[in-house]
Design an enzyme around this catalytic site. Structure first.
Site, PDB file in Angstrom:
ATOM      1  N   THR A   1      -1.417  -1.656   9.531  1.00  0.00           N
ATOM      2  CA  THR A   1      -0.054  -1.110   9.624  1.00  0.00           C
ATOM      3  C   THR A   1       0.223  -0.742  11.076  1.00  0.00           C
ATOM      4  O   THR A   1      -0.463   0.118  11.651  1.00  0.00           O
ATOM      5  CB  THR A   1       0.091   0.108   8.694  1.00  0.00           C
TER       6      THR A   1
ATOM      7  N   ASP B   1       3.425  -0.063  12.408  1.00  0.00           N
ATOM      8  CA  ASP B   1       4.691   0.632  12.674  1.00  0.00           C
ATOM      9  C   ASP B   1       4.506   2.146  12.737  1.00  0.00           C
ATOM     10  O   ASP B   1       5.456   2.900  12.594  1.00  0.00           O
ATOM     11  CB  ASP B   1       5.723   0.279  11.582  1.00  0.00           C
TER      12      ASP B   1
ATOM     13  N   ARG C   1      10.446   4.827   5.991  1.00  0.00           N
ATOM     14  CA  ARG C   1       9.748   6.116   6.117  1.00  0.00           C
ATOM     15  C   ARG C   1       9.271   6.401   7.532  1.00  0.00           C
ATOM     16  O   ARG C   1       8.773   7.484   7.814  1.00  0.00           O
ATOM     17  CB  ARG C   1       8.553   6.149   5.162  1.00  0.00           C
TER      18      ARG C   1
ATOM     19  N   HIS D   1       8.405  -0.062   6.529  1.00  0.00           N
ATOM     20  CA  HIS D   1       7.668   1.030   5.888  1.00  0.00           C
ATOM     21  C   HIS D   1       8.535   1.721   4.828  1.00  0.00           C
ATOM     22  O   HIS D   1       8.445   2.927   4.619  1.00  0.00           O
ATOM     23  CB  HIS D   1       7.208   2.035   6.948  1.00  0.00           C
TER      24      HIS D   1
ATOM     25  N   TYR E   1      -4.978   1.948   8.974  1.00  0.00           N
ATOM     26  CA  TYR E   1      -4.381   2.498  10.196  1.00  0.00           C
ATOM     27  C   TYR E   1      -5.503   2.477  11.215  1.00  0.00           C
ATOM     28  O   TYR E   1      -6.488   3.225  11.064  1.00  0.00           O
ATOM     29  CB  TYR E   1      -3.913   3.943   9.990  1.00  0.00           C
TER      30      TYR E   1
ATOM     31  N   PRO F   1       0.827  -1.205   0.000  1.00  0.00           N
ATOM     32  CA  PRO F   1       0.000   0.000   0.000  1.00  0.00           C
ATOM     33  C   PRO F   1       0.862   1.256   0.000  1.00  0.00           C
ATOM     34  O   PRO F   1       1.770   1.395   0.821  1.00  0.00           O
ATOM     35  CB  PRO F   1      -0.771  -0.114   1.322  1.00  0.00           C
TER      36      PRO F   1
ATOM     37  N   GLN G   1      -5.490  -1.910   3.359  1.00  0.00           N
ATOM     38  CA  GLN G   1      -4.593  -1.508   4.446  1.00  0.00           C
ATOM     39  C   GLN G   1      -5.288  -0.501   5.344  1.00  0.00           C
ATOM     40  O   GLN G   1      -5.964   0.420   4.888  1.00  0.00           O
ATOM     41  CB  GLN G   1      -3.304  -0.894   3.874  1.00  0.00           C
TER      42      GLN G   1
ATOM     43  N   GLY H   1      12.801  -2.421  -0.511  1.00  0.00           N
ATOM     44  CA  GLY H   1      14.025  -2.536  -1.302  1.00  0.00           C
ATOM     45  C   GLY H   1      13.998  -3.559  -2.421  1.00  0.00           C
ATOM     46  O   GLY H   1      15.019  -3.782  -3.070  1.00  0.00           O
ATOM     47  N   ILE H   2      12.844  -4.168  -2.666  1.00  0.00           N
ATOM     48  CA  ILE H   2      12.760  -5.151  -3.771  1.00  0.00           C
ATOM     49  C   ILE H   2      12.814  -4.401  -5.103  1.00  0.00           C
ATOM     50  O   ILE H   2      11.919  -3.610  -5.410  1.00  0.00           O
ATOM     51  CB  ILE H   2      11.436  -5.956  -3.690  1.00  0.00           C
TER      52      ILE H   2
HETATM   53  C1  FNR Z   1       4.335   4.036   1.674  1.00  0.00           C
HETATM   54  N1  FNR Z   1       4.048   3.005   2.564  1.00  0.00           N
HETATM   55  C2  FNR Z   1       2.819   2.955   3.191  1.00  0.00           C
HETATM   56  N2  FNR Z   1       2.514   1.923   4.012  1.00  0.00           N
HETATM   57  C3  FNR Z   1       1.309   1.860   4.617  1.00  0.00           C
HETATM   58  O1  FNR Z   1       1.065   0.903   5.354  1.00  0.00           O
HETATM   59  N3  FNR Z   1       0.374   2.840   4.412  1.00  0.00           N
HETATM   60  C4  FNR Z   1       0.612   3.907   3.614  1.00  0.00           C
HETATM   61  O2  FNR Z   1      -0.248   4.770   3.446  1.00  0.00           O
HETATM   62  C5  FNR Z   1       1.881   3.991   2.977  1.00  0.00           C
HETATM   63  N4  FNR Z   1       2.196   5.042   2.169  1.00  0.00           N
HETATM   64  C6  FNR Z   1       3.380   5.066   1.496  1.00  0.00           C
HETATM   65  C7  FNR Z   1       3.641   6.097   0.602  1.00  0.00           C
HETATM   66  C8  FNR Z   1       4.828   6.098  -0.132  1.00  0.00           C
HETATM   67  C9  FNR Z   1       5.088   7.206  -1.109  1.00  0.00           C
HETATM   68  C10 FNR Z   1       5.751   5.045   0.022  1.00  0.00           C
HETATM   69  C11 FNR Z   1       7.024   4.999  -0.790  1.00  0.00           C
HETATM   70  C12 FNR Z   1       5.502   4.047   0.923  1.00  0.00           C
HETATM   71  C13 FNR Z   1       5.023   1.909   2.772  1.00  0.00           C
HETATM   72  C14 FNR Z   1       4.833   0.800   1.752  1.00  0.00           C
HETATM   73  O3  FNR Z   1       3.668   0.071   2.007  1.00  0.00           O
HETATM   74  C15 FNR Z   1       5.992  -0.203   1.778  1.00  0.00           C
HETATM   75  O4  FNR Z   1       6.178  -0.673   3.083  1.00  0.00           O
HETATM   76  C16 FNR Z   1       7.311   0.357   1.247  1.00  0.00           C
HETATM   77  O5  FNR Z   1       7.100   1.261   0.184  1.00  0.00           O
HETATM   78  C17 FNR Z   1       8.184  -0.790   0.767  1.00  0.00           C
HETATM   79  O6  FNR Z   1       9.411  -0.352   0.365  1.00  0.00           O
HETATM   80  P1  FNR Z   1       9.825  -0.073  -1.179  1.00  0.00           P
HETATM   81  O7  FNR Z   1       9.304  -1.205  -2.032  1.00  0.00           O
HETATM   82  O8  FNR Z   1       9.196   1.252  -1.527  1.00  0.00           O
HETATM   83  O9  FNR Z   1      11.302  -0.028  -1.098  1.00  0.00           O
END
Ligand code: FNR
Length: 351
Positions: free
Chosen positions: A158, A160, A249, A246, A132, A75, A130, A279-280
């Protein structure tokens, strides 16, 4: 464009730099963002030879959802910042590719509309939702009901995010609000404003128990890194864990997600599936995750790069490239299916 990295370059070239930063960035020094990708480089593949297999089978099933390959869409919020069609385009591309897509609570297209788009291209698209968990349980339950009614097959909670990670690129760019005309369509009742989402440190296992009581859908916890939490997840009847930091992030300084797989695989002892994101970028990364105990690997940013570069077509291309790479990597490793990648295929620090 022949790989995911090329798509990032193409996306960067067309995106508003503020939105590119939002997608690419992580928390604070972005140590964990880099660690996620670097960790895969430190893992080496030791292929088997002369196996006499047919081409590897990629299909698999997670929590009852069938997929054409063990690569899922994680997501990510705000797809309409990447492309005017936003999540409509990504939902169609994922359904067309036959992969599981996890719709974000903070999507800029409503989950009902994502499901409708997915059904235009696939009979039985695999859409998960997904969440929160909100301290306002009535509001949370209303969202769960919408996800259920839209046909989502699992809830991904989520965990974290007891607070928002500190994103300094966002601070520097002054990016705190969505532009006019774009809003969080799943939060319509709350005004559709990102600020209406509450990330609270008071969310606890009690809320997971509550959720377990209000829905029959499988529950996936996203963002577990500690084996003690994996053990608690089992006790609380959680159906799967998405091992994730995440995408770097939230808390900067957390370990690379893939490096947590072995200890978490030990903690759950095969009782529930583990999924992995972070990181994939290559088919070989997916093989490494599968070898270390994941049932599937998920991608966040690569989907956004495809979407920004070329809408639905771009996401399709990214998923297609990863599928080709995964098939090639499994073949070169001497594996006959994505479901039977042996642990001894991966060694550490041997590159
Ligand atoms: C996210 N991710 C994320 N996860 C989640 O649970 N809810 C969210 O709203 C978001 N929003 C979000 C926005 C952006 C711009 C990014 C890049 C990521 C995290 C996401 O689900 C996931 O864990 C990571 O993006 C995985 O890492 P890679 O594949 O981006 O390296």
């Amino acid at each position: 464009m022949v790989n995911v990295r090329d798509f990032e370059g193409a996306a960067k070239a067309v995106l508003d730099p503020v939105y590119y930063d939002y997608f690419a960035s992580g928390a604070q020094d972005e140590v964990t963002v880099r660690a996620n990708e670097e960790a895969f480089r430190r893992l080496a593949l030791v292929p088997r030879v002369l196996r006499g297999h047919k081409p590897p089978r990629l299909g698999h099933t997670v929590l009852g959802s069938q997929a054409s390959m063990p690569i899922m869409v994680s997501p990510t919020a705000f797809h309409r910042l990447a492309h005017p069609e936003g999540e409509r385009a990504s939902a169609r591309a994922a359904a067309e590719a036959g992969v599981i897509m996890i719709a974000a609570m903070l999507a800029t297209v409503a989950v009902e509309d994502m499901a409708a788009e997915a059904r235009k291209v696939a009979d039985d698209p695999a859409l998960w939702f997904q969440l929160y968990l909100q301290p306002d349980l009535g509001f949370t339950e209303a969202l769960v009901r919408r996800a259920e009614a839209a046909g989502c097959a699992a809830l991904v909670v989520t965990v974290d995010s007891p607070a928002l990670g500190r994103n300094e690129r966002g601070d520097r760019n002054g990016f705190h609000d969505l532009p006019p005309g774009i809003r969080c369509e799943n939060l319509r009742e709350a005004g559709g404003d990102v600020r209406s989402v509450v990330l609270s440190p008071e969310i606890s296992w009690r809320h997971i128990d509550w959720l377990r009581g209000v829905t029959a859908l499988p529950i996936v916890l996203k963002g577990v890194l500690h084996p003690a939490d994996a053990a608690l997840a089992l006790r609380h009847g959680v159906d799967a864990i998405l091992v994730s930091n995440h995408g770097g992030r939230q808390l900067d300084g957390t370990p690379a997600a893939v490096d947590r797989l072995p200890v978490l695989a030990d903690a759950v002892g095969g009782e529930i599936p583990l999924l992995l994101d972070g990181g994939i970028r290559r088919g070989t990364d997916v093989v490494k995750a599968l070898a270390l105990g994941a049932s599937a690997a998920a991608i966040g940013r690569p989907v956004l790069w495809g979407l920004a570069a070329d809408g639905e077509q771009g996401v399709s291309r990214v998923l297609g490239l990863l599928r080709t790479e995964l098939l090639n990597a499994l073949t070169l490793c001497g594996c006959d299916s994505a479901e039977s990648v042996p642990r001894d295929l991966v060694v550490r620090g041997a590159m």
